[in-house]
Design a protein around this motif. Structure first.
Motif: not given
Ligand code: SF4
Length: 485
Positions: A167-183
């Motif tokens: 999942c490193v690759a798809p996560l790296s394509l997500m914006t910081d905001d998207e990752v933050e909202s997931l976490l």
């Protein structure tokens, strides 16, 4: 995003990911009961973690009216319990085993002391055959198999060191905001689960006792979490509150098994001996009915922990914490107008203990400086793992306060989660582990996907479904609007 909407978004995402996963990855993992010590199971039962109402193996409606007393000697695990079975009240004992076959394996079926058992509780049993519980008089004992949700804390820590995941690759394509909202959503979901556990425990005991056990568990760290839970159950906070500080400490140390002759003999230094003697003089008067015999003694793990986390120091800190109980009361009575973190930290910073501030164990010589009784990390864990989960359930607006809670030092599980999800990207590793809620979100994803995966990521559905995270936002908004309406 306010509480609990983000949790709902993660919950929906999580079920969708697993619904669309390959059957191999979706296969539920059997809890590893061999690794689950019986005492931990009993502690969870007695702490009320499984609730009070069950359906028996033969479909009986079962309500535990009274959990009874934890038997420290020979015989069934809990005596003087009361259980309503199909509306009829039965008084007697309760036996808890990890496997239903332990009843015969441990010889209970031939033991007259088990004749009055009214309920046999177990976690696992043979998949293809039925195993009945019968007494020496051949009375059939009602059985309850515990629901698996109670194992939700995930399997024990036996995984190998981490490697970056798929999942490193798809996560790296997500914006910081998207990752933050997931976490953030995963962390809200996790907090809700913790709150639910404490709520169920509160219903079986009391809110104060559930909080007390939660705090004791946090003080036990990973190694002695269960031991501290058992100690909190054997020394209820309501009883400790009625004692003077010396009696309180004697009760805790005696019940922990730290006032035995062997420990006294190890304490070579005069001040340590005086300290132990003072506790002993109080303990021997109260120990009848409290002291445990060998098989029921609390077992403490000493290896692998820092010197400052020795269980004797942790019990000393717990005793000191009970002295601050009244100062903490406004927190759970919802009487705090400002920052909960400040109130809790002020109380916990005030913890003092003349002996444990200068010792690592009773047999150690005093150190020259002053040792902190409860460090900042522990305080934050108590806040994040126990106090906020309870409070946010009562006051959802406290969620914002929770998200401001700073990180704790990374533990091995967190390190693995970070490495698996962000690989070697140090910038993102740092960005997404700076706050407590981010760390909790990472741990939740690690538990939901990494610990469920048996294929070295090959069959994990998480990477493919990450693209849906952004799309699920629209759905979450509509849930929110319809709930508000
Ligand atoms: S198991 Fe799934 S979530 Fe965990 S690292 Fe692999 S792909 Fe990522």
């Amino acid at each position: 995003m306010p509480f609990p909407y983000a949790a709902n978004r993660y919950r929906e995402f999580r079920s969708r990911v697993w619904e669309e996963a390959l059957p191999l990855a979706r296969e539920p993992k059997r809890p590893n009961f061999d690794r689950e010590p019986e005492m931990e199971l009993q502690a969870r039962w007695y702490g009320g973690e499984f609730g009070r109402e069950f359906v028996g193996v033969d479909g009986e409606r079962i309500e535990v009216v009274q959990f009874g007393h934890w038997n420290r000697g020979a015989g069934p695990d809990f005596t003087d319990a009361a259980v309503r079975i199909n509306g009829e009240l039965h008084g007697g004992a309760i036996e808890i085993d990890t496997n239903v076959k332990d009843w015969e394996g441990h010889g209970h079926g031939a033991n007259p002391e088990f004749e009055n058992v009214v309920l046999h509780v177990f976690a696992d049993g043979p998949a293809l055959s039925r195993f009945f519980t019968r007494t020496r008089e051949h009375r059939n004992v009602c059985q309850v198999q515990l629901p698996q949700y109670a194992w939700s804390q995930g399997p024990p820590d036996f995984l190998p060191e981490a490697y970056p995941g798929r999942c490193v690759a798809p996560l790296s394509l997500m914006t910081d905001d998207e990752v933050e909202s997931l976490l953030l959503s995963a962390s809200q979901f996790r907090l809700q689960e913790k709150a639910e556990r404490l709520r169920v425990m509160s219903r079986a005991t009391s809110t104060e006792q559930a909080l007390f056990q939660g705090i004791a568990e946090a003080l036990g760290f990973y190694q002695n979490r269960t031991a501290m839970a058992v100690l909190a159950q054997r020394c209820p906070v309501s009883e400790l509150g009625e004692m003077n500080p010396l009696e309180r400490e004697a009760r805790l140390f005696g019940a922990a098994g730290f006032l035995e002759q062997g420990i006294f003999d190890e304490a070579l230094e005069g001040q340590s001996r005086r300290y132990l003697r003072g506790l002993w003089e109080c303990w021997w008067k109260m120990r009848g009915g409290i002291e445990s015999r060998p098989p029921k003694k609390i077992s403490w793990k000493l290896s692998g922990s820092r010197p400052g986390n020795h269980p004797q120091r942790r019990v000393g800190a717990l005793a000191a914490l009970v002295s601050q109980w009244e100062a903490l009361r406004p927190v759970w009575e919802q009487n705090v107008n400002n920052s909960v973190e400040k109130v809790v930290n002020n109380s916990l910073n005030n913890l003092r203990h003349p002996f444990w501030e200068t010792r690592y164990t009773v047999k150690a010589n005093p150190v020259s400086g002053r040792l902190t009784l409860l460090g900042k990390e522990r305080q934050r864990d108590i806040l994040g793992n126990v106090i906020f989960p309870v409070l946010i359930g009562l006051e959802p607006e406290r969620w914002e306060e929770f998200t401001a809670l700073k990180k704790v030092n990374t533990n091995h599980k967190l390190r693995r989660a970070t490495l698996r999800l962000f690989g070697e990207d140090e910038e993102r590793q740092q960005l997404f582990t700076s706050y407590y809620h981010q760390q909790q979100g990472l741990l939740q994803i690690y538990r939901d996907f990494c610990l469920e995966d048996l294929s070295e990521c090959d069959h994990c559905p998480f990477p493919e479904q990450l693209a849906q995270w952004g799309q699920s936002k629209g759905r979450e908004n509509s849930i929110r609007v319809s709930e508000a309406a």
